[in-house]
Motif scaffolding. Structure first.
Motif, PDB file in Angstrom:
ATOM      1  N   LYS A  92       1.276  21.631  18.795  1.00 43.63           N
ATOM      2  CA  LYS A  92       0.756  20.509  19.917  1.00 43.63           C
ATOM      3  C   LYS A  92      -0.836  20.536  20.023  1.00 43.63           C
ATOM      4  O   LYS A  92      -1.322  19.638  20.155  1.00 43.63           O
ATOM      5  CB  LYS A  92       1.534  21.021  21.271  1.00 43.63           C
ATOM      6  N   THR A  93      -1.528  21.895  19.984  1.00 40.40           N
ATOM      7  CA  THR A  93      -2.664  21.789  20.206  1.00 40.40           C
ATOM      8  C   THR A  93      -3.617  21.402  18.892  1.00 40.40           C
ATOM      9  O   THR A  93      -4.571  20.329  19.133  1.00 40.40           O
ATOM     10  CB  THR A  93      -3.169  23.532  20.088  1.00 40.40           C
ATOM     11  N   GLU A  96      -3.263  17.427  19.247  1.00 42.66           N
ATOM     12  CA  GLU A  96      -4.153  17.105  20.357  1.00 42.66           C
ATOM     13  C   GLU A  96      -5.665  17.182  19.938  1.00 42.66           C
ATOM     14  O   GLU A  96      -6.358  16.156  20.100  1.00 42.66           O
ATOM     15  CB  GLU A  96      -4.124  17.902  21.481  1.00 42.66           C
ATOM     16  N   ASP A  97      -6.204  18.104  19.043  1.00 41.64           N
ATOM     17  CA  ASP A  97      -7.242  18.044  18.421  1.00 41.64           C
ATOM     18  C   ASP A  97      -7.573  17.009  17.483  1.00 41.64           C
ATOM     19  O   ASP A  97      -8.538  16.272  17.454  1.00 41.64           O
ATOM     20  CB  ASP A  97      -7.528  19.446  17.736  1.00 41.64           C
TER      21      ASP A  97
END
Length: 162
Positions: A92-93, A96-97
């Motif tokens: 997820k991170t 998002e990045d």
């Protein structure tokens, strides 16, 4: 009296039989056999107790192993869930990045395109202004003064717009 005599002779025969057995040592043989049988039964009971104790110990060992295996399986499941959650959070991170980088890249491309469009409009406006100024000045002013003014105006407009 005959009935009484029969019982008497049975009793006498029994006593004689017991005396003969005593004389030949039959009672010792019977006692030895009973002692051997008693020892054998005692040994079988001891073996049975020993086997029961071994079975109880084995059962306790298997129960402990089973409990240990269940705890280990629960630990494995817990660690797998934690690992999956960590991987999901990491993904997820990263997503998002990635989206943020793509958004930033798109915004910079849009800003660059806007700047290019503004520059193109200014250049087109400058060209139109220069052309219009040239046309107006060439029609209203004549001679060498006109030529100087035209060149000077074109230079100023070009330097200010670019």
């Amino acid at each position: 009296m005959f009935g009484l005599q029969a019982e008497f002779w049975v009793a006498v025969a029994f006593v004689i039989l017991m005396a003969v057995f005593g004389w030949f040592g039959i009672h010792r043989t019977i006692l030895k056999a009973l002692d051997h049988r008693s020892d054998r039964i005692k040994q079988e009971l001891d073996d049975a107790r020993r086997l029961r104790d071994e079975a109880a110990a084995l059962l306790a060992d298997y129960k402990a192993r089973h409990a240990s295996a269940e705890r280990e399986a629960a630990d494995i499941i817990t660690s797998a869930k934690e690992e999956a959650e960590r991987i999901a959070a990491e993904a997820k991170t990263k997503m998002e990045d990635f989206v943020a980088r793509r958004t930033k890249t798109a915004e910079s491309k849009i800003a660059l395109a806007e700047a290019q469009a503004v520059a193109d409009v200014r250049a087109a406006a400058a060209d139109a202004a220069v052309t219009a100024a040239t046309t107006i000045l060439s029609q209203s002013v004549k001679g060498s003064v006109a030529d100087d003014l035209i060149f000077k105006g074109i230079g100023e407009v070009s330097s200010k717009l670019n």
